[in-house]
Design a protein around this motif. Structure first.
Motif, PDB file in Angstrom:
ATOM      1  N   LEU A   1       8.533  -0.187  52.446  1.00 12.16           N
ATOM      2  CA  LEU A   1       8.050   1.134  52.057  1.00 12.16           C
ATOM      3  C   LEU A   1       6.542   1.239  52.277  1.00 12.16           C
ATOM      4  O   LEU A   1       6.033   2.216  52.832  1.00 12.16           O
ATOM      5  CB  LEU A   1       8.394   1.368  50.588  1.00 12.16           C
TER       6      LEU A   1
ATOM      7  N   ALA B   1       4.710   3.587  54.978  1.00 12.20           N
ATOM      8  CA  ALA B   1       4.042   4.739  54.372  1.00 12.20           C
ATOM      9  C   ALA B   1       2.874   5.165  55.257  1.00 12.20           C
ATOM     10  O   ALA B   1       2.255   4.331  55.912  1.00 12.20           O
ATOM     11  CB  ALA B   1       3.535   4.378  52.980  1.00 12.20           C
ATOM     12  N   PRO B   2       2.597   6.480  55.274  1.00 10.64           N
ATOM     13  CA  PRO B   2       1.465   6.930  56.068  1.00 10.64           C
ATOM     14  C   PRO B   2       0.197   6.228  55.572  1.00 10.64           C
ATOM     15  O   PRO B   2       0.037   5.994  54.380  1.00 10.64           O
ATOM     16  CB  PRO B   2       1.389   8.430  55.770  1.00 10.64           C
TER      17      PRO B   2
ATOM     18  N   TYR C   1      11.484  16.473  30.565  1.00 13.39           N
ATOM     19  CA  TYR C   1      10.172  17.118  30.602  1.00 13.39           C
ATOM     20  C   TYR C   1      10.214  18.496  29.965  1.00 13.39           C
ATOM     21  O   TYR C   1       9.257  18.931  29.328  1.00 13.39           O
ATOM     22  CB  TYR C   1       9.651  17.213  32.044  1.00 13.39           C
TER      23      TYR C   1
ATOM     24  N   LEU D   1       8.176  10.626  32.715  1.00 15.87           N
ATOM     25  CA  LEU D   1       7.982  12.072  32.569  1.00 15.87           C
ATOM     26  C   LEU D   1       7.303  12.409  31.251  1.00 15.87           C
ATOM     27  O   LEU D   1       6.391  13.232  31.196  1.00 15.87           O
ATOM     28  CB  LEU D   1       9.342  12.771  32.656  1.00 15.87           C
TER      29      LEU D   1
ATOM     30  N   ILE E   1       0.083   6.837  42.805  1.00  8.75           N
ATOM     31  CA  ILE E   1       0.685   7.458  43.989  1.00  8.75           C
ATOM     32  C   ILE E   1      -0.213   8.572  44.507  1.00  8.75           C
ATOM     33  O   ILE E   1      -0.464   8.676  45.709  1.00  8.75           O
ATOM     34  CB  ILE E   1       2.100   8.000  43.663  1.00  8.75           C
TER      35      ILE E   1
ATOM     36  N   ARG F   1      -3.030   7.180  46.249  1.00 10.06           N
ATOM     37  CA  ARG F   1      -2.598   6.231  47.278  1.00 10.06           C
ATOM     38  C   ARG F   1      -3.183   4.840  47.020  1.00 10.06           C
ATOM     39  O   ARG F   1      -3.669   4.173  47.923  1.00 10.06           O
ATOM     40  CB  ARG F   1      -2.968   6.713  48.677  1.00 10.06           C
TER      41      ARG F   1
ATOM     42  N   VAL G   1      10.476   8.766  42.903  1.00 11.67           N
ATOM     43  CA  VAL G   1       9.086   9.200  42.766  1.00 11.67           C
ATOM     44  C   VAL G   1       8.192   8.379  43.698  1.00 11.67           C
ATOM     45  O   VAL G   1       7.355   8.923  44.425  1.00 11.67           O
ATOM     46  CB  VAL G   1       8.609   9.063  41.299  1.00 11.67           C
ATOM     47  N   VAL G   2       8.404   7.052  43.705  1.00  9.96           N
ATOM     48  CA  VAL G   2       7.582   6.181  44.550  1.00  9.96           C
ATOM     49  C   VAL G   2       7.795   6.522  46.018  1.00  9.96           C
ATOM     50  O   VAL G   2       6.833   6.704  46.781  1.00  9.96           O
ATOM     51  CB  VAL G   2       7.921   4.693  44.286  1.00  9.96           C
ATOM     52  N   ILE G   3       9.071   6.656  46.431  1.00 11.52           N
ATOM     53  CA  ILE G   3       9.351   6.913  47.849  1.00 11.52           C
ATOM     54  C   ILE G   3       8.792   8.269  48.276  1.00 11.52           C
ATOM     55  O   ILE G   3       8.057   8.367  49.260  1.00 11.52           O
ATOM     56  CB  ILE G   3      10.876   6.848  48.121  1.00 11.52           C
TER      57      ILE G   3
ATOM     58  N   GLY H   1       6.533  10.078  46.847  1.00 13.01           N
ATOM     59  CA  GLY H   1       5.079  10.113  46.719  1.00 13.01           C
ATOM     60  C   GLY H   1       4.396   9.410  47.874  1.00 13.01           C
ATOM     61  O   GLY H   1       3.430   9.922  48.443  1.00 13.01           O
ATOM     62  N   LEU H   2       4.921   8.219  48.250  1.00  9.02           N
ATOM     63  CA  LEU H   2       4.270   7.466  49.318  1.00  9.02           C
ATOM     64  C   LEU H   2       4.495   8.119  50.675  1.00  9.02           C
ATOM     65  O   LEU H   2       3.655   8.034  51.568  1.00  9.02           O
ATOM     66  CB  LEU H   2       4.772   6.022  49.343  1.00  9.02           C
ATOM     67  N   MET H   3       5.672   8.778  50.843  1.00 12.35           N
ATOM     68  CA  MET H   3       5.938   9.424  52.129  1.00 12.35           C
ATOM     69  C   MET H   3       5.104  10.680  52.304  1.00 12.35           C
ATOM     70  O   MET H   3       5.001  11.222  53.407  1.00 12.35           O
ATOM     71  CB  MET H   3       7.414   9.807  52.242  1.00 12.35           C
ATOM     72  N   GLY H   4       4.545  11.148  51.203  1.00 10.65           N
ATOM     73  CA  GLY H   4       3.813  12.407  51.274  1.00 10.65           C
ATOM     74  C   GLY H   4       4.700  13.506  50.724  1.00 10.65           C
ATOM     75  O   GLY H   4       5.842  13.664  51.178  1.00 10.65           O
TER      76      GLY H   4
ATOM     77  N   SER I   1      14.146  18.832  40.207  1.00  6.87           N
ATOM     78  CA  SER I   1      13.205  19.533  39.339  1.00  6.87           C
ATOM     79  C   SER I   1      12.198  18.555  38.733  1.00  6.87           C
ATOM     80  O   SER I   1      11.035  18.909  38.532  1.00  6.87           O
ATOM     81  CB  SER I   1      13.943  20.327  38.264  1.00  6.87           C
ATOM     82  N   ALA I   2      12.627  17.305  38.456  1.00  7.87           N
ATOM     83  CA  ALA I   2      11.681  16.327  37.909  1.00  7.87           C
ATOM     84  C   ALA I   2      10.582  16.033  38.926  1.00  7.87           C
ATOM     85  O   ALA I   2       9.393  16.019  38.591  1.00  7.87           O
ATOM     86  CB  ALA I   2      12.403  15.045  37.521  1.00  7.87           C
TER      87      ALA I   2
ATOM     88  N   PHE J   1       8.360  18.935  39.215  1.00  8.64           N
ATOM     89  CA  PHE J   1       7.484  19.026  38.057  1.00  8.64           C
ATOM     90  C   PHE J   1       6.313  18.053  38.174  1.00  8.64           C
ATOM     91  O   PHE J   1       5.201  18.335  37.739  1.00  8.64           O
ATOM     92  CB  PHE J   1       8.286  18.739  36.786  1.00  8.64           C
ATOM     93  N   LEU J   2       6.582  16.878  38.768  1.00 12.53           N
ATOM     94  CA  LEU J   2       5.513  15.896  38.930  1.00 12.53           C
ATOM     95  C   LEU J   2       4.617  16.237  40.123  1.00 12.53           C
ATOM     96  O   LEU J   2       3.588  15.599  40.332  1.00 12.53           O
ATOM     97  CB  LEU J   2       6.103  14.496  39.121  1.00 12.53           C
TER      98      LEU J   2
ATOM     99  N   PHE K   1       5.668  16.088  43.332  1.00 15.15           N
ATOM    100  CA  PHE K   1       6.050  15.325  44.517  1.00 15.15           C
ATOM    101  C   PHE K   1       7.219  15.960  45.261  1.00 15.15           C
ATOM    102  O   PHE K   1       7.711  15.407  46.224  1.00 15.15           O
ATOM    103  CB  PHE K   1       6.437  13.896  44.148  1.00 15.15           C
TER     104      PHE K   1
END
Lengths: 312, 264
Positions: free
Chosen positions: A26, A30-31, A149, A252, A270, A273, B114-116, B118-121, B198-199, B202-203, B205
Motif C-alpha cells: 500500500l 500510494a501516490p 458518528y 469515529l 493520513i 501523508r 480509511v487507510v486505503i 486516504g493513502l490513495m487520495g 457515509s463514515a 464524514f471523515l 476521505f
C-alpha cells in the motif's frame, strides 16, 4: 491441544506476514515517493535529496519490491517505528500516548455495552416472542442501523449544547470521556444484545435440558451450569468482531469529540501523508488483532472441547 | 415481510427518481438564503452555502445507495471467486486463499478502508476500491463453507467423475445452491457499505464536495450544529432508514429461507 495451539500460532505468523506485505504494498503504491517515506521513517524529517537518494540506492527501490520490503521490515521487527515525517519526533512515544487514550475508551465502551446488553438479553429471553423480547430486538436493530458518528453528534447536541450537562470536545477531565464512551457503548450494546439473545435461546433448546430438569436440578443451577456456558460461546467467538467494531467506533468517536487517540492520530497522519505514523498504527493494530484472535481461538477450545484442531 | 419489501422498493424508487423529485439543483449556491430553517420554499431548510437540503438528500440517495450497490456487488464477486477457488482448487489453493482471507480479516474493515482510501487520495474511485477490497471476506468464508458441504454430494461427485472441468462444476452445481445464502450475506454487506460510505464521507476521505453524499453532508452540518441543529438530523435519518430497511429485509429473507429449508 498443544498441536492445535501450534497450528494457531503458525496461522497467526502467516497472517502477520501477510499484513506486513499488504501494508508495504500500500505504501509502495500510494501516490508520493516511497524512498522519501522510508527515509523519513528511518531518519528524521530534515532530509536532503542526497539522503533520499542514498536510501533509494540502499533499499534498492529502483530495482525490487522485495528488497525494499526487507529493508522496511527490519526496523519494524525491532519495534523501531522511526520518526514522524511531519514533526520529526520519534513515532513510538506519540503512538503510545495515543493508545493510552483509546484503550481505556474502548474498554469503557465495552463495559457499557455489556452492562446494557446482558440484562436486556436476559429479560428479553424470559418470554421469547413476548412484548419485551420484540421491543429488545427492535431497539437492537435500530441501534445497529445508527452510525456511531451520528449518534455521537446527537448526544453532543442533547447533552452538551441543549442541556449543558456534559462537556463535548477534548479530553481534559473524566467527564469529557462520558459522552464518547456512551456513544461507543450503545453501538456495542446493539450488536451484543442480538448475539447474547440468540445464544441464550439456542442454549435453552439443548435436548438434554428437560432430562436434567426432571432430575430436580433447580432453575438457577440449570441457568448457571448449562445455559450460561453454552450461551457464552458465540459471545466469545464474536468478540474479535466486537473488538473490530470498538476500534472502528473509536476512530469515529475520537474525531467527533476532538479527543486525542489512535483514531485522531491515524486520520491526522493520513491527511498529512505522514507515512511512518500511518504504518505504525497499521502494524500495531494488526498485531493487537492477531494476538486477541489467537487468544479467542484458544479460549474457545477450552470452553468448548468439541472443537478440535481441524475445525478452525 | 411485505411492509419491509415495500419500504425497500420505495427507497430504491427515491434513489432512481430523486433528480425528478428534487425541487432544486443540489449544488446551486444561494448565499442570501444560507442556513435557513425549514420553510415553504425550502422544505428541509438550506445548508451553509444556501443549497436546498431536500434536493441534496434526494440526489445523495443516488450516491449512497448506488455506490453501496456497486461496492457490495464487487466484493460479492471477489468473495465468491475466492471461495470457489478455495473449494475447487485443491488443498494448497484452499490453505493459501483462506490465510489470505484471515489476513484481510486481521484488521478492522473500516479502519483498513480509511487507510486505503486516504493513502490513495480522497475520491469516489478510491472509496469504491477501499470498501470493495475490505468487504469480500465474509462471502469467501460462506462460499467455502457451503462448497465443502457440497463436495461429497452425489451429483457433484458424479460430475467430477464424468470429468467436468472445475469452472463448470462451479457454475452448474455450486452457484445455484449458493445463491440463497449469498443473498442474505449480500444484504448485510449492502448496509455495511452504506455505513462505510457515509463514515468515509464524514471523515473527508469519501465522495468529495460539492457532491451531495450523506456522510459528507453531515460533515458540513456538524460545523453549524449550534445554530441549525436540524440540518444535522436529515442525513443521519436517511442513513438509519436505509440501513434499517435493508437489515430487516435481510432478516426476513433469512427467516424465509430457514423455513423453506425445514420443509424439505
Amino acid at each position: 491441544m498443544i498441536k492445535a495451539i501450534g497450528g494457531l500460532l503458525l496461522r497467526a505468523v502467516v497472517v502477520l506476514s501477510g499484513t506486513a506485505i499488504l501494508t508495504f504494498a500500500l505504501l509502495w503504491h500510494a501516490p508520493g515517493d516511497p524512498a522519501q517515506a522510508i527515509a523519513m521513517a528511518r531518519f528524521d524529517a530534515l532530509l536532503t535529496e542526497d539522503v533520499i537518494d542514498q536510501v533509494r540506492e540502499e533499499v534498492g527501490l529502483n530495482a525490487n519490491f522485495w528488497q525494499a520490503f526487507w529493508a522496511w521490515l527490519g526496523p519494524l521487527l525491532r519495534f523501531d517505528f522511526g520518526y514522524s515525517a511531519v514533526t520529526g519526533r520519534p513515532v513510538w512515544p506519540d503512538l503510545w500516548a495515543a493508545m493510552t487514550y483509546t484503550v481505556p475508551l474502548a474498554l469503557a465502551g465495552l463495559a457499557i455495552g455489556l452492562a446494557v446488553s446482558l440484562p436486556l438479553a436476559v429479560l428479553a429471553t424470559k418470554r421469547p416472542g413476548g412484548l419485551l423480547d420484540r421491543a429488545a430486538v427492535g431497539v437492537a436493530s435500530l441501534g445497529a442501523a445508527i452510525p456511531a458518528y451520528w449518534l455521537g453528534l446527537l448526544l453532543i447536541l442533547l447533552f452538551a449544547v441543549q442541556l449543558r450537562w456534559l462537556p463535548a470536545m477534548g479530553a481534559r477531565t473524566t467527564a469529557h470521556a462520558i459522552l464518547p464512551a456512551v456513544t461507543l457503548g450503545l453501538g456495542v450494546a446493539a450488536s451484543l444484545t442480538r448475539i447474547i439473545r440468540s445464544g441464550i435461546l439456542e442454549a435453552r433448546g439443548q435436548p438434554f435440558l428437560p432430562a436434567i430438569q426432571r432430575r430436580g436440578v433447580t432453575e438457577r443451577a440449570l441457568a448457571r451450569d448449562h445455559i450460561a456456558p453454552h450461551a457464552a460461546i458465540p459471545v466469545v467467538t464474536l468478540f474479535g468482531l466486537e473488538l473490530a467494531f470498538l476500534l472502528e467506533g473509536a476512530v469515529l468517536v475520537e474525531v467527533i469529540f476532538g479527543r486525542p487517540g489512535l483514531g485522531t492520530f491515524l486520520v491526522q497522519a493520513i491527511v498529512a501523508r505522514d507515512f511512518p505514523h500511518v504504518q505504525a498504527v497499521v502494524v500495531v493494530t494488526a498485531l493487537a488483532f492477531v494476538v486477541v484472535n489467537l487468544l479467542i481461538d484458544i479460549i474457545y477450545r477450552v470452553i468448548d472441547p468439541r472443537i478440535g484442531a481441524e475445525n478452525a | 415481510m411485505r411492509s419491509v419489501l415495500i419500504l425497500v422498493v420505495c427507497l430504491i424508487a427515491l434513489a432512481v427518481l430523486g433528480p425528478l423529485l428534487a425541487p432544486y439543483d443540489p449544488t446551486a449556491i444561494d448565499i442570501p438564503n444560507r442556513l435557513s430553517a425549514p420553510n415553504a420554499t425550502f422544505p428541509l431548510g438550506t445548508d451553509a452555502l444556501g443549497r436546498d437540503i431536500l434536493s441534496r438528500l434526494l440526489y445523495g440517495a443516488r450516491w449512497s445507495l448506488g455506490l453501496a450497490f456497486l461496492i457490495s456487488l464487487l466484493s460479492l464477486t471477489i468473495g465468491t471467486a475466492v471461495g470457489l477457488l478455495a473449494t475447487l482448487g485443491g488443498k494448497i489453493a484452499d490453505w493459501s486463499l483462506m490465510r489470505a482471507t484471515d489476513t484481510f480479516l486481521a484488521f478492522p474493515e473500516l479502519v483498513a478502508a480509511v487507510v486505503i482510501a486516504g493513502l490513495m487520495g480522497a475520491g469516489t474511485w478510491s472509496l469504491i476500491f477501499a470498501l470493495s477490497v475490505t468487504g469480500w471476506m465474509r462471502y469467501a468464508r460462506v462460499v467455502r463453507g457451503i462448497g465443502l458441504s457440497l463436495q461429497s454430494r452425489g451429483y457433484v461427485v458424479q460430475a467430477r467423475l464424468a470429468g467436468l472441468p472445475g469452472w463448470s462444476i462451479a457454475r452448474w452445481h455450486y452457484l445455484p445452491s449458493l445463491i440463497p445464502s449469498l443473498t442474505v450475506v449480500w444484504t448485510g454487506m449492502f448496509s455495511r457499505a452504506i455505513l462505510g460510505i457515509s463514515a468515509l464521507g464524514f471523515l473527508g476521505f469519501g465522495v468529495q464536495p460539492p457532491n451531495p453524499e450523506w456522510g459528507a453532508m453531515l460533515l458540513d452540518a456538524r460545523v453549524h450544529m449550534r445554530s441549525t441543529p436540524l440540518q444535522m438530523t436529515w442525513p443521519g435519518v436517511a442513513v438509519v432508514i436505509c440501513v434499517l430497511a435493508i437489515n430487516l429485509a435481510g432478516d426476513a429473507l433469512r427467516d424465509a429461507l430457514a423455513k423453506e429449508g425445514s420443509h424439505e
